[in-house]
Design a protein around this motif. Structure first.
Motif, PDB file in Angstrom:
ATOM      1  N   PHE A  36       0.828  -1.205   0.000  1.00  0.00           N
ATOM      2  CA  PHE A  36       0.000   0.000   0.000  1.00  0.00           C
ATOM      3  C   PHE A  36       0.864   1.257   0.000  1.00  0.00           C
ATOM      4  O   PHE A  36       0.470   2.292  -0.539  1.00  0.00           O
ATOM      5  CB  PHE A  36      -1.005  -0.014   1.161  1.00  0.00           C
ATOM      6  N   LEU A 196      -4.843  -5.198  11.049  1.00  0.00           N
ATOM      7  CA  LEU A 196      -5.121  -4.652   9.720  1.00  0.00           C
ATOM      8  C   LEU A 196      -5.132  -3.130   9.796  1.00  0.00           C
ATOM      9  O   LEU A 196      -4.937  -2.544  10.863  1.00  0.00           O
ATOM     10  CB  LEU A 196      -6.465  -5.210   9.231  1.00  0.00           C
ATOM     11  N   GLN A 198      -6.432   0.720   7.353  1.00  0.00           N
ATOM     12  CA  GLN A 198      -6.915   1.355   6.124  1.00  0.00           C
ATOM     13  C   GLN A 198      -6.012   2.549   5.831  1.00  0.00           C
ATOM     14  O   GLN A 198      -5.587   3.240   6.767  1.00  0.00           O
ATOM     15  CB  GLN A 198      -8.375   1.791   6.246  1.00  0.00           C
ATOM     16  N   GLN A 200      -6.047  -0.320   2.745  1.00  0.00           N
ATOM     17  CA  GLN A 200      -5.439  -1.637   2.544  1.00  0.00           C
ATOM     18  C   GLN A 200      -6.384  -2.428   1.649  1.00  0.00           C
ATOM     19  O   GLN A 200      -7.589  -2.507   1.902  1.00  0.00           O
ATOM     20  CB  GLN A 200      -5.224  -2.286   3.913  1.00  0.00           C
ATOM     21  N   THR A 254      -6.712   2.826  -1.543  1.00  0.00           N
ATOM     22  CA  THR A 254      -7.136   1.424  -1.482  1.00  0.00           C
ATOM     23  C   THR A 254      -7.266   0.830  -2.883  1.00  0.00           C
ATOM     24  O   THR A 254      -6.803  -0.288  -3.146  1.00  0.00           O
ATOM     25  CB  THR A 254      -8.479   1.294  -0.743  1.00  0.00           C
ATOM     26  N   GLU A 257      -3.870   0.182  -4.666  1.00  0.00           N
ATOM     27  CA  GLU A 257      -3.219  -1.037  -4.193  1.00  0.00           C
ATOM     28  C   GLU A 257      -3.954  -2.287  -4.674  1.00  0.00           C
ATOM     29  O   GLU A 257      -3.325  -3.291  -5.035  1.00  0.00           O
ATOM     30  CB  GLU A 257      -3.133  -1.036  -2.671  1.00  0.00           C
TER      31      GLU A 257
END
Length: 288
Positions: A36, A196, A198, A200, A254, A257
């Motif tokens: 990312f 996790l 964001q 992502q 996002t 990626e």
């Protein structure tokens, strides 16, 4: 004769200075070796290339890249998550850096579970300790990015929520294993928990639910392009102005990626295609 020689030397110095000023310097761009970062950095690199800069790319994990930035081996970093995730890494260097551009805000780290894990069973990180949950869930928690804010925060979560005592184990894995862990759980219906963030691409591929974090381990950040002050001061005014206008946003980062990883497109192609498809936004960056 002496006066003529003086004038000639002075003219040579002035011309040399003007030529040096007109020729954009090579820039060493640092990026963390996660996809990312690569996707977003590709846009920044395309912008700098269009401004005439030749680029050298340096990749590494979080401590490595910040170490190189501190030693002057990297000119700019795409991107630093501030003030939380990368704050401790950047703090020793902060007075030597300029925040040149904010690529996106609302950058977040968190723990998530696949959406097939019932929300009435697992709504928050605290719920992971329920006997009915520990008897079903995979207690090996796979993270990514050694030395990252994600892993440092996840280690805090393990301690402060007492998850080790509940039988959980946290480990760092290569990005491919980390993503595969989620893919296999989503396909099989296995319960698992995953560190996790964001933006992502996995958020766009798999149905996930972010767990509540009552202790507030992770904060909300902005992703910033940081440049060493001495480098920033030497950059052409146009470079500083254009770079400062670059914005992507969470959804764009996002999608860039996702195309790079899921569709196997080169990062440079993804960046150029997106810029070509969004001239209204990109033209504003380059406007005089």
């Amino acid at each position: 004769m002496k006066k003529l020689a003086y004038v000639l030397v002075l003219s040579f110095v002035i011309c040399s200075a003007l030529l040096a000023k007109a020729e954009p310097r090579e820039l060493v761009v640092g990026q963390v070796n996660l996809s990312f970062y690569t996707a977003s950095a590709a846009v920044v690199k395309e912008v700098l290339s269009r401004l005439g800069h030749s680029l050298k790319i340096v990749e590494g994990n979080h401590p490595d890249i910040y170490g190189r930035l501190g030693h002057g081996d990297v000119d700019l970093l795409v991107a630093s998550w501030l003030p939380h995730a990368h704050g401790p890494l950047q703090a020793p260097l902060a007075d030597r850096l300029v925040e040149a551009a904010t690529l996106y805000e609302d950058a977040r780290l968190y723990w998530a579970v696949p959406a097939h894990v019932p929300v009435e069973m697992v709504r928050s990180i605290d719920d992971l300790k329920k006997p009915a949950v520990t008897s079903r869930i995979d207690r090996e928690i796979v993270g990514v990015g050694p030395g990252s804010g994600l892993m440092n925060g996840s280690e805090q979560i393990m301690r402060r929520y007492g998850l080790e005592q509940a039988g959980y184990r946290l480990k760092v894995a290569p990005p491919e294993e980390w993503a595969r862990h989620l893919a296999e759980a989503s396909a099989s219906g296995r319960w698992m928990v995953m560190p996790l963030w964001q933006p992502q691409y996995l958020n766009a591929v798999y149905p996930l639910r972010v767990l509540e974090d009552p202790q507030g381990i992770f904060g909300v950040d902005r992703a910033v392009v940081v440049v060493r002050k001495e480098v920033w001061q030497q950059l052409p005014e146009r470079t500083r102005r254009v770079l400062g206008r670059v914005r992507l946003g969470i959804s764009v980062a996002t999608e860039l990626e996702r195309q790079m990883v899921v569709e196997s497109k080169p990062a440079e192609q993804v960046a150029r295609s997106w810029m070509a498809a969004n001239p209204a936004k990109v033209d504003v960056w380059f406007a005089d």
